[in-house]
Write a protein that holds these residues in place. Structure first.
Motif, short mmCIF file in Angstrom:
data_model
loop_
_atom_site.label_atom_id
_atom_site.label_comp_id
_atom_site.label_asym_id
_atom_site.label_seq_id
_atom_site.Cartn_x
_atom_site.Cartn_y
_atom_site.Cartn_z
N ALA A 190 0.85 -1.18 -0.02
CA ALA A 190 -0.05 -0.08 0.07
C ALA A 190 0.77 1.18 0.06
O ALA A 190 0.53 2.22 -0.68
N LEU A 191 2.13 1.15 0.76
CA LEU A 191 2.85 2.31 0.95
C LEU A 191 3.77 2.61 -0.39
O LEU A 191 3.66 3.84 -0.97
N ALA A 227 9.42 10.08 0.10
CA ALA A 227 9.42 9.98 1.47
C ALA A 227 8.98 8.45 1.90
O ALA A 227 9.16 7.71 2.79
N LEU A 228 7.84 8.23 0.89
CA LEU A 228 7.10 6.87 1.18
C LEU A 228 8.06 5.78 0.87
O LEU A 228 7.99 4.72 1.59
N SER A 260 11.83 2.76 -7.69
CA SER A 260 11.16 3.87 -8.02
C SER A 260 11.77 5.19 -7.25
O SER A 260 11.85 5.99 -7.95
N LYS A 261 12.57 4.97 -6.29
CA LYS A 261 13.27 6.11 -5.85
C LYS A 261 14.25 6.55 -6.47
O LYS A 261 14.44 7.75 -6.85
N CYS A 262 15.08 5.54 -7.24
CA CYS A 262 15.99 5.95 -8.17
C CYS A 262 15.38 7.02 -9.66
O CYS A 262 15.68 8.03 -9.53
N VAL A 263 14.35 6.37 -9.78
CA VAL A 263 13.65 7.07 -11.08
C VAL A 263 13.26 8.37 -10.65
O VAL A 263 13.39 9.64 -11.23
N THR A 264 12.45 8.61 -9.48
CA THR A 264 11.74 9.80 -8.94
C THR A 264 12.64 10.75 -8.67
O THR A 264 12.67 12.02 -9.05
N LEU A 265 14.20 10.30 -8.03
CA LEU A 265 15.24 11.11 -7.70
C LEU A 265 15.83 11.89 -9.25
O LEU A 265 15.81 13.19 -8.89
N GLY A 266 15.75 10.93 -10.03
CA GLY A 266 16.38 11.48 -11.11
C GLY A 266 15.15 12.73 -11.77
O GLY A 266 15.65 13.47 -12.31
N GLU A 267 14.01 12.41 -11.87
CA GLU A 267 12.91 13.21 -12.21
C GLU A 267 13.05 14.46 -11.68
O GLU A 267 12.84 15.58 -12.11
#
Lengths: 636, 405
Positions: free
Chosen positions: A484-485, A503-504, A530-537
């Protein structure tokens, strides 16, 4: 039996005739046309015009077979030119090529010597051309057959010749010679023919190869399914006629693309449709690259803009908007749009009653363009969802989701984390494709939906699950909470709330990073990626580099990690972090897994090609591609 | 039955509706040499070839496309080869004392293409020493018989234009023009020339400094069909293709084509037929309208008319181009315009540089180059054909005028 989508010349005569569909009326027309030609001056030559993949080469080949083997055989000798004739630079080369090709078609060893003999005797182009033509006429006189020149890419040949005087020489023979007839193929109307003052303008009878009609697409698919013994595919065609329309819609009735898409769908386990479609786009790359790169810069810019907008809105663009975006004058845009429409790249779409909207002729082209254009990964999903929606109905989609969920459970039980993740991704795509919201499965997959309202609803549902799990702690529900997170993070990311998403992901990693249960490991690995991708974005490249390396260190979902990691790290390198990325690769011992990227960065740092040259051919090729991309980014 | 031959030369029974033009040509040739002018694809070469295929009694006709010829030597050599291999004319070459008899004999008798080619190459060397003398001998040999000889030179202005692009070539072209004029005026009385051209020859002659070089030729133009002939043409085309074209549908097609130029009618017919084949439907008004709007204006004629637009930039001065485009845009929008209205458009483009002489010269040039014509009855200028007007309106109807920078 073989199938040669890009090289119909490699098919046997029988294969060719067995699979020839959709142009029968045109073929009959051409055969009749040839039979009606006067013996002497006044022959009407023909130019087949159509976009790539429309079947020009196939039609020329079929014409060759039919003329040779049917009643025209005694009076006409087909002379087939190869698909590419890059060596023809003037009219002399053309007639010499004709001699060579005639020798090949008739297996005449003596005639095969003629071109070299003539070249040694005559230097001046005009004389050499006349001499070669004389040999052809002499052959005709001796054998009593006229020559049917089947010239693929004739437009390109004439462009290569590019001489008004040579065109005049060519025209004189075509107009008054009477010994031969030309049936040429080309992707565009001859530029030669556009100029009023040029000798060949308006000279050919132009026949445009239109897109296949619905019944032709159906016929094409049936013939191939029958030939392949693909009974399931045949049944599918009968049961779901909408699928033929889906193929038509995506391929705009282009025979080559219809067959490419059919092959992917026919042989793929439906669970692999998405991967199969990606393979298709990969296969279609040479086709679309050639299509795009054959355009001059200005129309290419306009096409690029239309492709981007069409991919995002699925609607089309007005000329005024194109002019504004490309900073070209409205007159220039208008003129180029007409040319692009003539060439079959775009079409005017009637949307909301207006005609002045332009979209791509082939929706698949928009998809390909998206995939190549470096658009964010989540945006790429749109096209796949669109296709799934067209190809499957809701009940089929639901069935497939259930199959994927069962597969995911099975993978998790057996420790196949990669398989579990793949099944999970499939569920996401399929879920988004379901149109009837009542049918959609549980909230666990009700994420990444198309509308913001759906996403907000998904967040509300996920918040309920998270709150529930936290309110009464139950370790058995840890996987549910982790999922869910993660899903909430992905949904927030799609809503542009990337900081909250990170953060999640951190919460998932922090809570469950040390756990060894397979399902939790799946969610943790997904959270890391997902964190890697989002940090890149977010442009936080240094953190992204650290994060992707940590994900790879984790050892789970190796293949995906390499794929995602390479993408993210390459993006970081394009942003100028060459040294950081290289150091991170070394620090985390990822050189073997990311060899092309590592070698490329080394080369760019030192200029030393030695280590690149030592690589295996395949890896070397990949490395050089990365070097080119990073160099281009650096210069840009 | 006739074939719909679009763009290529038409021979035999496929040549339709040109009996009067051919009749007129023979009449004019009876009196002297002729210059036959028309844009490309108007049927000029087909008409000339009809004279070659079916000469009148007492005439021997030779045809030569000279577009790819670059020197007077090559012209005389090709003429010699053509005449040598012409069944009616070949015997006259027996009188050529100064020519290499063996070579001439080889050209006359040989059926082997390779041998003929070799003989031609050697003959060229002999002609090159003095092409004027050899050429004059050749023409005098033709004139020695009772029968009249007609030499048809197709695309002659294009040959001149190409020669004129270099200094040496321009000199050769001027000498050639003067030589031909002298031949026509003092040569054998039984000799005639029919010179065919698809580009404006006046402009080329001006460049060469020989504006009067062809003023002894009677000038004829290839005209469009009459409405009755055009209707018959469509009827025959339809019947030959197995298409049922009612009188009403034919009229509709001819309305769309406007001025009944055979080439445009053929294109429209070809596209209607293609549309029928593609859809499996019989022709009707909707299909015809669609074929005209989407195919004729969209595809076939676009390449044809692109050249009309582009050549304004290639062959007109910047001022002429700007004014011409403004006038043509005006005509495209309104269909026709009075001389005063055209003058106003001209003045709007050129401002202070406008002059009456300039306006008259420009309009004459636009007429000469087959853009517009003067409608005597209405006292207006209009496009020479409706398809050109429709095309212009569609693709250039909204452009601004103004000088090219």
């Amino acid at each position: 039996m073989s199938e040669r989508l890009y090289n119909p010349c490699l098919m046997s005569d029988d294969e060719l005739l067995a699979t020839f569909v959709g142009r029968d009326a045109l073929l009959s027309d051409l055969l009749r046309h040839i039979a009606e030609q006067p013996d002497g001056a006044g022959v009407q030559h023909v130019m087949l015009v159509g976009a790539r993949g429309m079947g020009k080469t196939t039609l020329l080949r079929v014409l060759d077979v039919r003329v040779r083997t049917d009643e025209l055989g005694p009076t006409w000798q087909p002379v087939r030119f190869p698909e590419e004739s890059y060596g023809i630079g003037d009219v002399a080369d053309f007639w010499l090529a004709c001699l060579s090709n005639l020798a090949a078609c008739t297996q005449d060893a003596d005639l095969a010597q003629a071109p070299s003999h003539l070249r040694s005797r005559y230097c001046e182009t005009g004389l050499l051309a006349q001499a070669a033509l004389t040999e052809l006429k002499d052959w005709r006189r001796r054998h009593g057959k006229r020559l049917l020149l089947l010239v693929d890419n004739l437009d390109m040949i004439l462009e290569q010749i590019g001489s008004e005087l040579d065109d005049a020489r060519f025209r004189r023979e075509l107009m008054t010679g009477g010994d031969l007839m030309v049936v040429g193929g080309g992707t565009s109307y001859l530029d030669e023919a556009r100029s009023h003052d040029r000798p060949l303008y308006g000279f050919f009878r132009l026949i445009r190869l239109e897109r296949l009609r619905h019944e032709d697409v159906l016929g094409l698919l049936r013939k191939h399914a029958e030939r392949d013994g693909a009974n399931e595919a045949l049944l599918s065609l009968d049961r779901a006629p909408g699928r033929v329309r889906a193929l038509e819609q995506f391929t705009a009735g282009n025979p080559r693309l219809v067959l490419m898409l059919y092959r992917v769908l026919a042989r793929s386990d439906t669970l692999d449709v998405s991967r199969g479609l990606e393979e298709l786009l990969d296969q279609a790359t040479p086709y679309y690259k050639a299509k795009t790169e054959s355009l001059p810069p200005q129309p290419r810019r306009i096409l690029d803009h239309i492709a981007r907008v069409a991919a995002a809105t699925q609607e089309g663009v007005q000329p005024g908007a194109i002019a504004e975006a490309t900073r070209l004058s409205p007159a220039a845009v208008s003129s180029q749009l007409k040319r692009l429409a003539d060439l079959g790249h775009v079409r005017a779409a009637q949307i909301r009653g207006r005609r002045a909207w332009y979209t791509l002729s082939e929706p698949l082209y928009a998809v390909w363009h998206q995939m190549r254009g470096g658009i964010e990964a989540r945006e790429r999903v749109h096209w796949l969802v669109d296709f799934l929606r067209t190809w499957f109905d809701d009940s089929e989609l639901t069935t497939r989701i259930e199959q994927h969920m069962a597969r995911q459970r099975s993978c998790l039980e057996s420790g196949d984390v990669a398989g579990a993740r793949e099944a999970f991704e499939h569920c996401r795509f399929l879920s988004r494709a379901i149109q009837n919201r009542e049918v959609r499965p549980d909230a666990g997959f009700r994420m990444g939906l198309d509308s913001e309202r759906d996403r907000e609803q998904a967040l509300t549902d996920l918040d309920s699950v998270v709150a529930e799990c936290r309110a009464a702690y139950d370790p058995d529900r840890d996987p549910q909470l982790a999922r869910a997170l993660l899903l909430k993070g992905l949904t927030l990311g799609e809503l542009g709330k990337r900081e909250e998403a990170v953060a999640l992901y951190d919460e998932v990693i922090g809570r469950y990073g040390d756990r060894t249960e397979p399902e939790l490991m799946t969610w943790v690995a997904l959270a890391r990626l997902s964190k890697c991708v989002t940090l890149g974005e977010l442009g936080r490249w240094r953190e992204a580099v650290a994060s992707v390396c940590a994900a790879m260190d984790g050892g789970a979902i190796v293949a995906d990690a390499i794929s995602v990691g390479t993408t993210v790290l390459a993006s970081a390198a394009r942003s100028g972090l060459h040294a950081e990325v290289r150091a991170a690769i070394k620090e985390h011992g990822l050189e073997d897994r990311l060899l092309p990227l590592a070698r490329a960065l080394d080369y760019l740092a030192t200029g030393d090609d030695t280590n690149v040259a030592k690589l295996s051919p395949e890896v070397r090729g990949t490395t050089r591609t990365v070097i080119a991309e990073l160099s281009a980014a650096r210069q840009g | 039955m006739i074939r719909n031959v679009v763009g290529a030369v038409v021979r035999g029974d496929d040549l339709f509706g040109r009996e009067r033009t051919i009749e007129l040509l023979w009449e004019k040739l009876d009196a002297g040499s002729v210059l036959l002018a028309a844009p490309r694809r108007f049927g000029k070469t087909s008409v000339m070839l009809r004279l070659f295929d079916a000469p009148r009694p007492g005439w021997a006709v030779a045809f030569l496309d000279v577009e790819d010829i670059t020197t007077p030597t090559d012209l005389v050599t090709e003429l010699a080869v053509t005449i040598a291999r012409h069944p009616q004319m070949t015997a006259r070459l027996a009188q050529l004392r100064a020519w290499p008899a063996r070579l001439v004999g080889s050209l006359r008798r040989n059926v082997d293409e390779v041998a003929v080619f070799d003989a031609k190459l050697k003959l060229r060397e002999a002609v090159e020493r003095s092409w004027q003398d050899r050429g004059e001998e050749l023409m005098n040999a033709l004139g020695s018989c009772r029968d009249r000889s007609l030499i048809i030179l197709d695309e002659f202005p294009v040959m001149l234009d190409r020669m004129a692009r270099s200094e040496d070539g321009a000199r050769d072209a001027a000498v050639l023009l003067r030589w031909l004029r002298r031949l026509r005026q003092t040569g054998p009385l039984v000799l005639r020339f029919l010179i065919g051209g698809s580009i404006g020859i006046s402009h080329t002659l001006q460049r060469l400094g020989e504006p009067t070089a062809l003023n002894d030729l009677e000038r004829l133009t290839i005209e469009p069909f009459s409405p009755a002939t055009a209707d018959q043409f469509l009827e025959v085309l339809g019947a030959s293709a197995g298409m049922d074209l009612s009188a009403g549908l034919r009229q509709r097609m001819l309305q769309m084509a406007g001025t009944p130029v055979p080439y445009f009618i053929q294109i429209l017919f070809s596209e209607v037929r293609s549309a029928c084949l593609a859809s499996g439907a019989e022709p009707d008004e909707v299909l015809i309208e669609d074929a005209y709007r989407q195919r004729v204006l969209g595809n076939q004629c676009k390449s044809y008319f692109d050249s009309y637009y582009l050549r304004l930039g290639q062959y007109y001065t910047a001022e002429e181009e700007a004014a011409a485009k403004r006038i043509l845009r005006r005509l495209a929008g309104s269909g026709s315009a009075s001389r005063d209205d055209c003058r106003a458009a001209y003045a709007a483009a050129l401002g202070d540089e406008a002059s009456d002489e300039g306006f008259e010269a420009l309009m004459a040039r636009l007429e000469d180059d087959f853009y517009v014509r003067w409608n005597e009855q209405d006292g207006t200028y209009e496009f020479v054909c409706k398809i050109l007007r429709d095309w212009w309106l569609r693709y250039h109807g909204l452009e601004n005028g103004g000088l090219r920078r």
